[in-house]
Design a protein around this motif. Structure first.
Motif, PDB file in Angstrom:
ATOM      1  N   GLN A 280       0.845  -1.196   0.000  1.00 48.51           N
ATOM      2  CA  GLN A 280       0.000   0.000   0.000  1.00 48.51           C
ATOM      3  C   GLN A 280       0.880   1.245   0.000  1.00 48.51           C
ATOM      4  OE1 GLN A 280      -3.253   0.367   2.773  1.00 48.51           O
ATOM      5  NE2 GLN A 280      -3.562  -1.843   2.922  1.00 48.51           N
ATOM      6  N   ASN A 283      -1.352   6.581   1.355  1.00 46.81           N
ATOM      7  CA  ASN A 283      -2.475   6.458   2.295  1.00 46.81           C
ATOM      8  C   ASN A 283      -3.522   5.444   1.852  1.00 46.81           C
ATOM      9  OD1 ASN A 283      -1.395   8.507   3.994  1.00 46.81           O
ATOM     10  ND2 ASN A 283      -2.259  10.082   2.630  1.00 46.81           N
ATOM     11  N   GLY A 284      -3.070   4.388   1.204  1.00 46.94           N
ATOM     12  CA  GLY A 284      -3.981   3.319   0.821  1.00 46.94           C
ATOM     13  C   GLY A 284      -4.746   3.556  -0.469  1.00 46.94           C
ATOM     14  N   LYS A 287      -3.152  -0.032  -3.924  1.00 47.40           N
ATOM     15  CA  LYS A 287      -2.935  -1.280  -3.207  1.00 47.40           C
ATOM     16  C   LYS A 287      -2.521  -2.381  -4.185  1.00 47.40           C
ATOM     17  CE  LYS A 287      -6.434  -0.208   0.323  1.00 47.40           C
ATOM     18  NZ  LYS A 287      -7.692  -0.655   0.971  1.00 47.40           N
TER      19      LYS A 287
END
Length: 401
Positions: A280, A283-284, A287
């Motif tokens: 990730q 901040n995601g 992914k």
């Protein structure tokens, strides 16, 4: 006072701000009022020396002895306008920014105090720049350093944001009239009607009139072809998945390849890389599905999910790569491909099949580039690199943006 870098932003402590752009040569500075779709509502939203006043935005000429400036009164900006971009171009025709780096100074328009400065780095062949943007986010007005260059001058910026160039273009036309229709004097009365047409023609391709989009469904790309991720006239701002797959060229032989994505900022600066060792990033918003060690089985071998709507503003480019950490060459790979899917529906939007192979250990499969209009464009690449890891792809991928 804040010294800004590309992609950085600060909240504005004043309702009225002035942005002046100075350089060793005279610059033409302009402002464009943009709606949520990244376009002007009409040509009236293009504020420059020939149209110095607009709703909440004004142009001030420095007369050649001081920098031109754009003042934004955020309290007077009309509803629906979410961004004002400030642009600059050298006044001398054809001059580039090579060796004449401009500096934008953001000031409190009421007392003249300097709030921030920004000098775009690494300029060269650009003949126009989007220097900074004043934008509304969460009810707060902010300013962001941009520094994005255009090689086709102010007309390129104008058309990118939906401005018709027929109005500002006639200025150079008279110089062309004696050259283009010098023949019969009887044609002289017709000449005034002709000038707008020649300057209008070159910018026509710039907005991408012939560009592929998603309106007709799934798109199959060839190398170096580009598709705009727009459907029904609106940019795709949702989760997408980039599926990458491959099969061994020889039966019974496993092949371990690694799919990755490298995120870049507006100056081709490396922000982060997402791969099997870092599942990730940002901040995601990006992914990775995890490592596939064999390439066996149908369907995608590794999948990278990108939430376009959650990507930070400083992420403007993504390059998807595949590497052979074990050293196997792509001549040992069959049916390598990448495909972009709608994460919600699973619908395949774009596909690119790698039709050739080179005896290398890395390949740049595709890139996603964010346009100033807010649209994302996907371009098929298929460029091979000698690199067994994503780390070795960072520099060549930046050069390919």
């Amino acid at each position: 006072m804040t010294a800004m870098t590309p992609g950085s932003n600060i909240p504005l402590p004043a309702a009225r701000v002035t942005v002046d752009v100075a350089a060793p040569v005279r610059l033409d500075v302009s402002g464009l009022l943009l709606t949520a779709d990244g376009k002007v509502r009409s040509d009236d939203d293009f504020i420059f020396y020939n149209q110095p006043t607009g709703p909440g935005v004004t142009h001030r000429s420095g007369g050649g002895t001081a920098p031109d400036a754009i003042t934004v009164d955020t309290s007077a900006v009309p509803p629906g306008i979410e961004k004002i971009v400030i642009t600059a171009s050298p006044d001398a025709a054809g001059q580039t920014f090579q060796g004449i780096e401009p500096t934008a100074t953001i000031r409190n328009a009421d007392d003249g105090s300097a709030l921030a400065t920004f000098t775009p780095p690494q300029l060269g062949a650009e003949t126009a720049l989007v220097v900074v943007e004043v934008y509304l986010r969460g009810g707060v007005w902010k300013v962001r350093a941009v520094g994005q260059g255009y090689a086709n001058g102010l007309a390129g910026i104008a058309t990118d944001f939906g401005v018709s160039v027929e109005e500002p273009a006639p200025a150079p036309a008279p110089a062309q009239m004696p050259v283009t229709p010098p023949a019969p004097p009887a044609q002289a009365p017709q000449a005034p009607a002709a000038p707008p047409a020649p300057p209008a023609a070159p910018p026509a391709p710039a907005p991408g009139a012939g560009k592929i989009n998603l309106d007709k469904g799934r798109v199959s790309l060839q190398k170096n072809q580009t598709v705009s991720l727009v459907k029904g006239g609106k940019p795709l701002l949702s989760q997408v998945k980039m599926g990458l797959g491959w099969e061994p060229a020889y039966r019974g032989k496993d092949i371990d390849l690694d799919a990755s994505v490298i995120a870049y900022g507006p100056q081709r600066n490396h922000i982060d890389s997402c791969y099997f060792g870092k599942l990730q990033i940002v901040n995601g918003a990006i992914k990775h599905s995890g490592d596939n060690l064999t390439g066996e089985g149908g369907g995608d071998d590794e999948v990278i999910t990108v939430d376009l709507g959650r990507l930070p503003q400083e992420v403007t480019g993504l390059v998807f790569t595949v590497n052979s950490f074990s050293g196997q060459k792509f001549t040992e790979v069959a049916k390598a491909y990448c495909r972009l899917l709608d994460a919600a529906s699973g619908e395949e939007l774009v596909r690119f099949d790698l039709t050739n192979a080179e005896s290398q250990t890395g390949v740049m499969m595709a890139k996603l580039i964010k346009q100033f209009s807010g649209e994302w464009e996907m371009t098929a690449m298929g460029d091979f690199v000698k690199s067994r890891t994503v780390r070795g792809m960072v520099k060549p991928a930046a050069q390919a943006l």
